[in-house]
Design a protein around this motif. Structure first.
Motif, PDB file in Angstrom:
ATOM      1  N   HIS A  22       0.841  -1.202   0.000  1.00 45.74           N
ATOM      2  CA  HIS A  22       0.000   0.000   0.000  1.00 45.74           C
ATOM      3  C   HIS A  22       0.878   1.255   0.000  1.00 45.74           C
ATOM      4  O   HIS A  22       2.114   1.170   0.110  1.00 45.74           O
ATOM      5  CB  HIS A  22      -0.967   0.011   1.183  1.00 45.74           C
ATOM      6  N   GLY A  23       0.232   2.420  -0.105  1.00 43.26           N
ATOM      7  CA  GLY A  23       0.961   3.674  -0.253  1.00 43.26           C
ATOM      8  C   GLY A  23       1.923   3.985   0.876  1.00 43.26           C
ATOM      9  O   GLY A  23       3.038   4.468   0.636  1.00 43.26           O
ATOM     10  N   ILE A  24       1.520   3.723   2.113  1.00 45.08           N
ATOM     11  CA  ILE A  24       2.377   4.032   3.258  1.00 45.08           C
ATOM     12  C   ILE A  24       3.639   3.173   3.219  1.00 45.08           C
ATOM     13  O   ILE A  24       4.753   3.651   3.472  1.00 45.08           O
ATOM     14  CB  ILE A  24       1.613   3.811   4.588  1.00 45.08           C
ATOM     15  N   GLY A  25       3.459   1.897   2.862  1.00 44.97           N
ATOM     16  CA  GLY A  25       4.610   1.004   2.740  1.00 44.97           C
ATOM     17  C   GLY A  25       5.507   1.397   1.582  1.00 44.97           C
ATOM     18  O   GLY A  25       6.741   1.352   1.686  1.00 44.97           O
ATOM     19  N   MET A  26       4.892   1.802   0.474  1.00 44.51           N
ATOM     20  CA  MET A  26       5.679   2.181  -0.702  1.00 44.51           C
ATOM     21  C   MET A  26       6.471   3.457  -0.456  1.00 44.51           C
ATOM     22  O   MET A  26       7.578   3.621  -0.967  1.00 44.51           O
ATOM     23  CB  MET A  26       4.760   2.335  -1.913  1.00 44.51           C
ATOM     24  N   ASP A  27       5.920   4.379   0.361  1.00 41.68           N
ATOM     25  CA  ASP A  27       6.664   5.590   0.728  1.00 41.68           C
ATOM     26  C   ASP A  27       7.926   5.213   1.500  1.00 41.68           C
ATOM     27  O   ASP A  27       9.003   5.774   1.271  1.00 41.68           O
ATOM     28  CB  ASP A  27       5.786   6.512   1.573  1.00 41.68           C
ATOM     29  N   ALA A  28       7.770   4.266   2.429  1.00 39.31           N
ATOM     30  CA  ALA A  28       8.920   3.809   3.216  1.00 39.31           C
ATOM     31  C   ALA A  28       9.935   3.108   2.321  1.00 39.31           C
ATOM     32  O   ALA A  28      11.155   3.276   2.482  1.00 39.31           O
ATOM     33  CB  ALA A  28       8.458   2.875   4.330  1.00 39.31           C
ATOM     34  N   GLU A  29       9.445   2.343   1.362  1.00 39.57           N
ATOM     35  CA  GLU A  29      10.334   1.615   0.449  1.00 39.57           C
ATOM     36  C   GLU A  29      11.123   2.572  -0.417  1.00 39.57           C
ATOM     37  O   GLU A  29      12.319   2.360  -0.667  1.00 39.57           O
ATOM     38  CB  GLU A  29       9.507   0.662  -0.423  1.00 39.57           C
ATOM     39  N   ARG A  30      10.490   3.638  -0.876  1.00 44.17           N
ATOM     40  CA  ARG A  30      11.184   4.632  -1.701  1.00 44.17           C
ATOM     41  C   ARG A  30      12.285   5.315  -0.891  1.00 44.17           C
ATOM     42  O   ARG A  30      13.384   5.561  -1.398  1.00 44.17           O
ATOM     43  CB  ARG A  30      10.191   5.669  -2.237  1.00 44.17           C
ATOM     44  N   LEU A  31      11.995   5.599   0.364  1.00 43.50           N
ATOM     45  CA  LEU A  31      12.980   6.233   1.239  1.00 43.50           C
ATOM     46  C   LEU A  31      14.154   5.286   1.501  1.00 43.50           C
ATOM     47  O   LEU A  31      15.319   5.701   1.523  1.00 43.50           O
ATOM     48  CB  LEU A  31      12.320   6.639   2.556  1.00 43.50           C
ATOM     49  N   LEU A  32      13.835   4.011   1.675  1.00 46.10           N
ATOM     50  CA  LEU A  32      14.864   2.994   1.871  1.00 46.10           C
ATOM     51  C   LEU A  32      15.759   2.895   0.637  1.00 46.10           C
ATOM     52  O   LEU A  32      16.992   2.844   0.752  1.00 46.10           O
ATOM     53  CB  LEU A  32      14.206   1.645   2.164  1.00 46.10           C
ATOM     54  N   ARG A  33      15.130   2.874  -0.535  1.00 47.46           N
ATOM     55  CA  ARG A  33      15.885   2.767  -1.781  1.00 47.46           C
ATOM     56  C   ARG A  33      16.789   3.989  -1.977  1.00 47.46           C
ATOM     57  O   ARG A  33      17.949   3.858  -2.375  1.00 47.46           O
ATOM     58  CB  ARG A  33      14.934   2.614  -2.962  1.00 47.46           C
ATOM     59  N   LYS A  34      16.263   5.172  -1.675  1.00 44.03           N
ATOM     60  CA  LYS A  34      17.040   6.398  -1.812  1.00 44.03           C
ATOM     61  C   LYS A  34      18.237   6.383  -0.852  1.00 44.03           C
ATOM     62  O   LYS A  34      19.352   6.790  -1.219  1.00 44.03           O
ATOM     63  CB  LYS A  34      16.145   7.621  -1.531  1.00 44.03           C
TER      64      LYS A  34
END
Length: 379
Positions: free
Chosen positions: A35-47
């Motif tokens: 979901h969106g909240i998880g994907m936001d965290a994933e993008r931050l992790l990737r960055k």
């Protein structure tokens, strides 16, 4: 307060704390959630992974986030040993490694691996020619720390890497916990396959760190589960801690431009210590990290000196914090061939970029007072 125990841990930088708080509050989702909240965290992790890789000048998929130096060293050493045990069971390390390396190797010996412990000279340096003699066709790992956490000795990592690369089955691991941000190390030029970094040694947070694993190097996982971190280190990622780690890494690299300031402070302290006939300096004259000075006051118990200085709000240490409550003598100083009265009286001053000239002047003044007063008491 004058804090001079930075090799044990550093005071977290306020920018690091702010980064952690913001991410923990606003990006609390599980990065594996779709979901969106998880994907936001994933993008931050990737960055964050990309930024860490950029700082180290490596590829982002070569970064595995860990909980710090001990986990990173264990994952590197045991992970390589267990993954490649069919092509050889010989490992090389040195007698002055951090306990997380020494104990990992001892654990592997119990599983049938053979470990060669390279001895060091009085300054704590390994002998390159001894390494040439010890490395074999069935050697699968050489693990040598960059900067010794007690004496500040800097090993010739690039020369070691040149030797290891001549043996196709052997991989090279470097514990870079004390060196990062203070002593430059190019992972590619030094032919390093695995490298450990810890957050709380660079004004980051405890429980954060990373292991660089060169592309193509395979590790046996010590934590099976959901397959996070390339299936090598499963478990929900500590995104807030990871962001804080990368922030600390970036600040540490920027601060490294001020390395000459640490050099001057170290020289000032060493020159003062040399003027006291009761003091024996254990840190080498050359090829040393700029933030560590190790010395002994034979005849005085180091814990007594430490507590006496604490009365003046000065905080230094004795040997590694990971072994400071164990045996009286420093295993590192014993390995360097120091006499026992020197090995049991070792003291360590470890500075940071926050240390000032006034701090060192005050330490020198009060150290003289403490040694003089304790000398009278001890007779």
């Amino acid at each position: 307060m004058i804090y001079l125990d930075n090799s044990a841990t550093t005071q977290p930088d306020q920018q690091v704390l702010d980064s952690y708080t913001k991410v923990a509050t606003q990006f609390f989702g599980n990065p594996s959630s779709i979901h969106g909240i998880g994907m936001d965290a994933e993008r931050l992790l990737r960055k964050s992974r990309e930024q860490a890789a950029s700082i180290l000048d490596v590829n982002s998929h070569e970064i595995i986030f860990t909980s710090g130096g001990t986990e990173g060293n264990n994952l590197a050493i045991k992970g390589i040993a267990l993954q490649h045990r069919n092509r050889g069971k010989h490992i090389i390390t040195s007698t002055i490694e951090h306990p997380s390396v020494i104990e990992a190797c001892i654990g592997l010996e119990a599983l049938g691996f053979e470990v060669s412990y390279l001895e060091v000279d009085q300054s704590g340096f390994i002998n390159i020619e001894t390494l040439r003699k010890e490395i074999r066709e069935d050697t699968i790992l050489v693990s040598i720390m960059h900067v010794n956490n007690e004496t500040g000795t800097v090993q010739p990592i690039r020369e070691i890497g040149e030797i290891v690369k001549q043996y196709p089955k052997a991989l090279f691991h470097v514990d870079h916990v004390q060196g990062f941000g203070k002593v430059a190390l190019n992972l590619n030029d030094s032919h390093i396959d695995l490298c450990t970094i810890s957050g709380h040694k660079i004004h980051g947070l405890k429980g954060t760190g990373l292991l660089y694993v060169r592309n193509g190097v395979r590790l046996y996982s010590l934590a099976h589960g959901g397959g996070q971190e390339r299936a090598v280190r499963s478990g929900t990622e500590n995104v807030a801690g990871i962001v804080a780690l990368v922030k600390a890494m970036r600040i540490a690299k920027e601060k490294q431009q001020d390395i000459k300031t640490l050099d001057k402070l170290q020289q000032k302290l060493v020159e003062h210590l040399q003027g006291n006939k009761r003091i024996v300096i254990n840190t080498p004259i050359e090829n040393k990290a700029p933030h560590i000075v190790n010395f002994s006051v034979p005849g005085l118990k180091p814990e007594v000196v430490i507590h006496a200085l604490e009365q003046y709000s000065i905080y230094i240490s004795t040997k590694s914090a990971c072994s400071s409550k164990s045996s009286d003598e420093s295993a590192v100083l014993i390995a360097c061939g120091k006499e026992r009265d020197i090995a049991i009286s070792g003291l360590r001053v470890s500075m940071s970029y926050h240390t000032s000239e006034q701090d060192i002047d005050y330490l020198c003044e009060k150290l003289d007072v403490v040694i003089k007063n304790l000398g009278k008491v001890m007779g």
